[in-house]
Scaffold this motif. Structure first.
Motif, PDB file in Angstrom:
ATOM      1  N   GLY A   1       0.806  -1.225   0.000  1.00 32.86           N
ATOM      2  CA  GLY A   1       0.000   0.000   0.000  1.00 32.86           C
ATOM      3  C   GLY A   1       0.831   1.263   0.000  1.00 32.86           C
ATOM      4  O   GLY A   1       2.065   1.219   0.045  1.00 32.86           O
ATOM      5  N   PRO A   2       0.148   2.407  -0.064  1.00 30.19           N
ATOM      6  CA  PRO A   2       0.853   3.697  -0.097  1.00 30.19           C
ATOM      7  C   PRO A   2       1.741   3.935   1.129  1.00 30.19           C
ATOM      8  O   PRO A   2       2.869   4.433   0.981  1.00 30.19           O
ATOM      9  CB  PRO A   2      -0.293   4.717  -0.150  1.00 30.19           C
ATOM     10  N   LEU A   3       1.276   3.578   2.317  1.00 36.54           N
ATOM     11  CA  LEU A   3       2.123   3.761   3.507  1.00 36.54           C
ATOM     12  C   LEU A   3       3.314   2.822   3.462  1.00 36.54           C
ATOM     13  O   LEU A   3       4.437   3.208   3.810  1.00 36.54           O
ATOM     14  CB  LEU A   3       1.301   3.516   4.786  1.00 36.54           C
ATOM     15  N   GLY A   4       3.071   1.580   3.020  1.00 35.31           N
ATOM     16  CA  GLY A   4       4.154   0.602   2.902  1.00 35.31           C
ATOM     17  C   GLY A   4       5.212   1.060   1.914  1.00 35.31           C
ATOM     18  O   GLY A   4       6.421   0.892   2.142  1.00 35.31           O
ATOM     19  N   VAL A   5       4.778   1.649   0.796  1.00 34.23           N
ATOM     20  CA  VAL A   5       5.752   2.053  -0.224  1.00 34.23           C
ATOM     21  C   VAL A   5       6.574   3.247   0.270  1.00 34.23           C
ATOM     22  O   VAL A   5       7.762   3.376  -0.057  1.00 34.23           O
ATOM     23  CB  VAL A   5       5.061   2.324  -1.578  1.00 34.23           C
ATOM     24  N   MET A   6       5.971   4.093   1.107  1.00 38.68           N
ATOM     25  CA  MET A   6       6.738   5.213   1.686  1.00 38.68           C
ATOM     26  C   MET A   6       7.841   4.676   2.617  1.00 38.68           C
ATOM     27  O   MET A   6       8.933   5.236   2.676  1.00 38.68           O
ATOM     28  CB  MET A   6       5.818   6.144   2.492  1.00 38.68           C
ATOM     29  N   ARG A   7       7.515   3.582   3.341  1.00 37.83           N
ATOM     30  CA  ARG A   7       8.541   2.995   4.222  1.00 37.83           C
ATOM     31  C   ARG A   7       9.678   2.386   3.392  1.00 37.83           C
ATOM     32  O   ARG A   7      10.853   2.514   3.744  1.00 37.83           O
ATOM     33  CB  ARG A   7       7.925   1.937   5.146  1.00 37.83           C
ATOM     34  N   THR A   8       9.328   1.706   2.297  1.00 38.24           N
ATOM     35  CA  THR A   8      10.372   1.132   1.428  1.00 38.24           C
ATOM     36  C   THR A   8      11.233   2.254   0.854  1.00 38.24           C
ATOM     37  O   THR A   8      12.464   2.137   0.795  1.00 38.24           O
ATOM     38  CB  THR A   8       9.741   0.302   0.294  1.00 38.24           C
TER      39      THR A   8
END
Ligand code: MUC
Ligand code: MG
Length: 376
Positions: free
Chosen positions: A281-288
């Motif tokens: 998701g969008p939050l996950g991709v920001m962490r990556t």
């Protein structure tokens, strides 16, 4: 306050089959349609959020299929989260992660729908929920994958003329390295310096074949080489990235923040293709992206060939990432003949505008959804 009291009332996962504008040939499959899994998340304050997950060619690209995404949502994820507060995507996804391994595509669609709902509730665009946009629009490349060099050249010329795309990604790896390199060189020399060319092998080569032929791709003038070797061989990818001047981009090899961390420890260099689908998701991709930034690896906004909903969700996240120096490939909606939204994503002057309306800024077209859904 009231915003914290809205609860998740129901989650519906709908499989939608859409035709593509032409065949799309990749190393592992040829697509003539794309299947979207649309998530409709209804909250007890009357607000609905939408999300989308796609993969490519059933189970030929990755380990999750459209049908398995729907099953994971219907059978395992929905029962865990119905009744939870809809205000915190972080809390909902943390709960899901405790009981559901993997399944990043289902998680991405759910996280997107939660952010869309919360954005609508607060009256702010999704990128504002991610800390705010650093850019209002994103450059978008186009993938030439008709399987025919002359047709690809025509297609590129038309798209360049109408100022839609000036960077083109070539899907190679299905034919011999020699045939592929001729194809790449023919396209680059026909289009010249007005364009940039990238190539995606989708894991088709061994490390030895890659070491032998990347110099040919470099000589043909390609801007970057994406995932030339097997995703499991991350150390090999790091070795290739250190060996050649043309940047090497990791795609299938890096999904989660933890993958990115491992890749950094293994000597990562070059670029990583970020996708909401891979990172959950969008939050996950920001962490990556944060891990990539810390490791000095360049970010690129990747696609799983989503339709408008998934591509716009990606655009909100990519707009909010600090660095996105290699551009994006959010062209998925343009590969589809039709979509299930009122206003389809469009690219003009080589860029996709990031919506400023509350939530994703995308609305479902109920007639089109009824027409294209598989179960009716
Ligand atoms: C991939 O591997 O990059 C993105 C563009 C395209 O044509 O396929 C996808 C997947
Ligand atoms: Mg790729």
């Amino acid at each position: 306050n009231n915003h914290d009291q809205a609860c998740i009332a129901s989650i519906e996962a709908i499989i939608v089959d859409l035709p593509t504008i032409r065949e799309h040939r990749l190393a592992m499959t040829t697509m003539s349609r794309q299947t979207l899994v649309i998530v409709r998340l209804r909250c007890d304050d009357g607000i609905e959020g939408v999300g989308e997950a796609t993969t490519i060619g059933g189970l030929s690209y990755g380990e999750q299929s459209p049908e398995s995404i729907k099953l994971a949502l219907d059978r395992y994820i929905s029962p865990l989260v119905i009744g939870m507060s809809a205000a915190s995507a972080n809390a909902v996804l943390a709960k899901v992660d405790q009981s559901v391994q993997g399944n990043s595509l289902a998680k991405s669609a759910l996280e997107t729908a939660l952010l869309d709902a919360q954005g609508k509730r607060l009256g702010v665009p999704v990128h504002a929920l991610l800390g705010g946009a650093v850019r209002n629009s994103l450059p978008v490349l186009w993938t030439l994958a008709s399987g025919d060099s002359a047709r690809d050249i025509d297609e590129a010329r038309q798209l360049l003329d109408v100022r839609r795309h000036k960077v083109f990604k070539l899907k190679i790896g299905k034919r011999s390295p020699r045939a592929d390199i001729e194809h790449v060189a023919a396209i680059k020399s026909a289009l010249g310096d007005l364009v940039e060319i990238t190539v995606d092998l989708n894991q088709a080569w061994s490390e030895a074949v890659a070491a032998r032929h990347i110099p040919d791709l470099q000589a043909a003038g390609v801007m970057l080489v994406e995932q030339p070797i097997a995703k499991e061989n991350r150390r090999g990818l790091a070795r290739l990235a250190q060996r050649f001047i043309v940047p090497i981009m990791a795609d299938e090899a890096v999904s989660t923040p933890a993958d990115m961390f491992d890749y950094a420890c293994e000597g990562a260099a070059g670029i990583v293709a970020l996708k909401i689908a891979k990172s959950g998701g969008p939050l996950g991709v920001m962490r990556t992206a944060a891990v990539a930034d810390a490791a000095g690896v360049g970010c690129y906004g990747g696609t799983m060939l989503e339709g408008t909903i998934g591509s716009i969700a990606s655009a909100h996240a990519f707009a909010a990432c600090r660095t996105m120096e290699w551009g994006t490939e959010l062209f998925g909606p343009l590969l589809l003949k039709d979509d299930i939204v009122v206003e389809r994503a469009a690219v003009a002057d080589f860029e996709l505008a990031v919506p400023m309306a509350p939530g994703l800024g995308v609305a479902i077209d109920e007639d089109k959804l009824a027409f294209y859904r598989r179960d009716q």
